[in-house]
Design an enzyme around this catalytic site. Structure first.
Site, PDB file in Angstrom:
ATOM      1  N   ILE A  47      27.895  36.374   3.434  1.00 13.07           N
ATOM      2  CA  ILE A  47      28.454  36.513   4.781  1.00 13.07           C
ATOM      3  C   ILE A  47      28.639  38.005   5.051  1.00 13.07           C
ATOM      4  O   ILE A  47      29.523  38.630   4.462  1.00 13.07           O
ATOM      5  CB  ILE A  47      29.810  35.771   4.899  1.00 13.07           C
ATOM      6  CG1 ILE A  47      29.658  34.304   4.492  1.00 13.07           C
ATOM      7  CG2 ILE A  47      30.358  35.898   6.319  1.00 13.07           C
ATOM      8  CD1 ILE A  47      30.989  33.559   4.331  1.00 13.07           C
ATOM      9  N   ASN A  49      29.023  41.649   7.364  1.00 12.38           N
ATOM     10  CA  ASN A  49      29.976  42.142   8.352  1.00 12.38           C
ATOM     11  C   ASN A  49      29.471  43.488   8.884  1.00 12.38           C
ATOM     12  O   ASN A  49      28.869  44.261   8.128  1.00 12.38           O
ATOM     13  CB  ASN A  49      31.355  42.308   7.684  1.00 12.38           C
ATOM     14  CG  ASN A  49      32.441  42.508   8.696  1.00 12.38           C
ATOM     15  OD1 ASN A  49      32.597  43.582   9.261  1.00 12.38           O
ATOM     16  ND2 ASN A  49      33.198  41.466   8.943  1.00 12.38           N
ATOM     17  N   CYS A  57      29.483  38.234  -0.977  1.00 14.44           N
ATOM     18  CA  CYS A  57      28.269  37.689  -1.601  1.00 14.44           C
ATOM     19  C   CYS A  57      28.325  36.161  -1.662  1.00 14.44           C
ATOM     20  O   CYS A  57      29.401  35.561  -1.656  1.00 14.44           O
ATOM     21  CB  CYS A  57      28.120  38.209  -3.025  1.00 14.44           C
ATOM     22  SG  CYS A  57      27.724  39.943  -3.164  1.00 14.44           S
ATOM     23  N   GLU A  59      27.736  34.196  -4.180  1.00 14.61           N
ATOM     24  CA  GLU A  59      28.408  33.677  -5.377  1.00 14.61           C
ATOM     25  C   GLU A  59      29.910  33.589  -5.163  1.00 14.61           C
ATOM     26  O   GLU A  59      30.558  32.615  -5.519  1.00 14.61           O
ATOM     27  CB  GLU A  59      28.138  34.599  -6.583  1.00 14.61           C
ATOM     28  CG  GLU A  59      26.682  34.750  -6.960  1.00 14.61           C
ATOM     29  CD  GLU A  59      26.000  35.911  -6.264  1.00 14.61           C
ATOM     30  OE1 GLU A  59      26.198  36.082  -5.043  1.00 14.61           O
ATOM     31  OE2 GLU A  59      25.263  36.639  -6.935  1.00 14.61           O
TER      32      GLU A  59
HETATM   33  N1  THU Z   1      24.266  39.734  -2.198  1.00 13.07           N
HETATM   34  C1  THU Z   1      24.712  38.528  -2.639  1.00 13.07           C
HETATM   35  O1  THU Z   1      24.994  37.615  -1.837  1.00 13.07           O
HETATM   36  N2  THU Z   1      24.862  38.348  -3.974  1.00 13.07           N
HETATM   37  C2  THU Z   1      24.606  39.301  -4.924  1.00 13.07           C
HETATM   38  O2  THU Z   1      24.892  39.095  -6.081  1.00 13.07           O
HETATM   39  C3  THU Z   1      23.956  40.560  -4.526  1.00 13.07           C
HETATM   40  C4  THU Z   1      23.957  40.855  -3.070  1.00 13.07           C
HETATM   41  C5  THU Z   1      24.114  39.945  -0.748  1.00 13.07           C
HETATM   42  C6  THU Z   1      25.094  40.928  -0.149  1.00 13.07           C
HETATM   43  C7  THU Z   1      24.354  41.369   1.106  1.00 13.07           C
HETATM   44  O3  THU Z   1      24.643  40.454   2.152  1.00 13.07           O
HETATM   45  C8  THU Z   1      22.886  41.225   0.741  1.00 13.07           C
HETATM   46  O4  THU Z   1      22.830  40.435  -0.437  1.00 13.07           O
HETATM   47  C9  THU Z   1      22.189  42.544   0.500  1.00 13.07           C
HETATM   48  O5  THU Z   1      22.890  43.307  -0.425  1.00 13.07           O
END
Ligand code: THU
Length: 140
Positions: A47, A49, A57, A59
């Site tokens: 999500i 912003n 993230c 997870e």
């Molecule tokens: N992101 C995740 O959702 N999990 C991770 O472990 C690494 C990064 C997301 C954060 C952001 O929305 C996008 O990936 C690019 O960094």
């Protein structure tokens, strides 16, 4: 159900959860699927912003959803990520903050599944991804 069948279901749920990601800035959608001790699956997407640092993230979305529902025992988490609307081209390894959040709730048997496709994923222990981690026992 056999472990590989459970993992196959978890991997599909992570790939599916990418659809819930809110990614207007990076266009990189991540899905996570957390397997609880009771065998339930709790999913989450990243999500973003406009104030980039406020992004959550996938997870942590899945873990915080589950913990806020009173669940604290987890067996595994599957993670899938790639450019929005496209299939993943790489395994999705969790960021450092998410590894630390996993450490808080993971037992010895916890597994991290990094997913490329429904049939192509790697299974890791958290110890492999976060050796010498900082946990509750470090401050007792
Ligand atoms: N992101 C995740 O959702 N999990 C991770 O472990 C690494 C990064 C997301 C954060 C952001 O929305 C996008 O990936 C690019 O960094």
């Amino acid at each position: 159900m056999r472990e590989d069948q459970v993992y196959a279901e978890l991997v599909k749920a992570a790939l599916d959860a990418r659809k819930t990601a809110y990614v207007p800035y990076s266009h990189f959608s991540v899905g996570a699927a957390l397997l609880t001790g009771e065998g339930e699956i709790c999913t989450g997407g990243n999500i973003e912003n406009a104030s980039y640092g406020a992004t959550n993230c996938a997870e942590r979305t899945a873990i915080f959803k589950a913990v806020s529902q009173g669940k604290r025992a987890f067996r595994a988490i599957a993670i899938a990520g790639g450019m929005e609307g496209l299939e993943p081209v790489e395994y999705a390894y969790p960021c450092g903050i998410c590894r630390q959040v996993m450490q808080e709730f993971a037992g010895e048997d916890f597994r991290v599944l990094v997913v490329k496709s429904p049939s192509d994923y790697r299974v890791h222990t958290l110890e492999e991804l976060l050796p010498y981690g900082f946990g509750g026992e470090s401050i007792r």
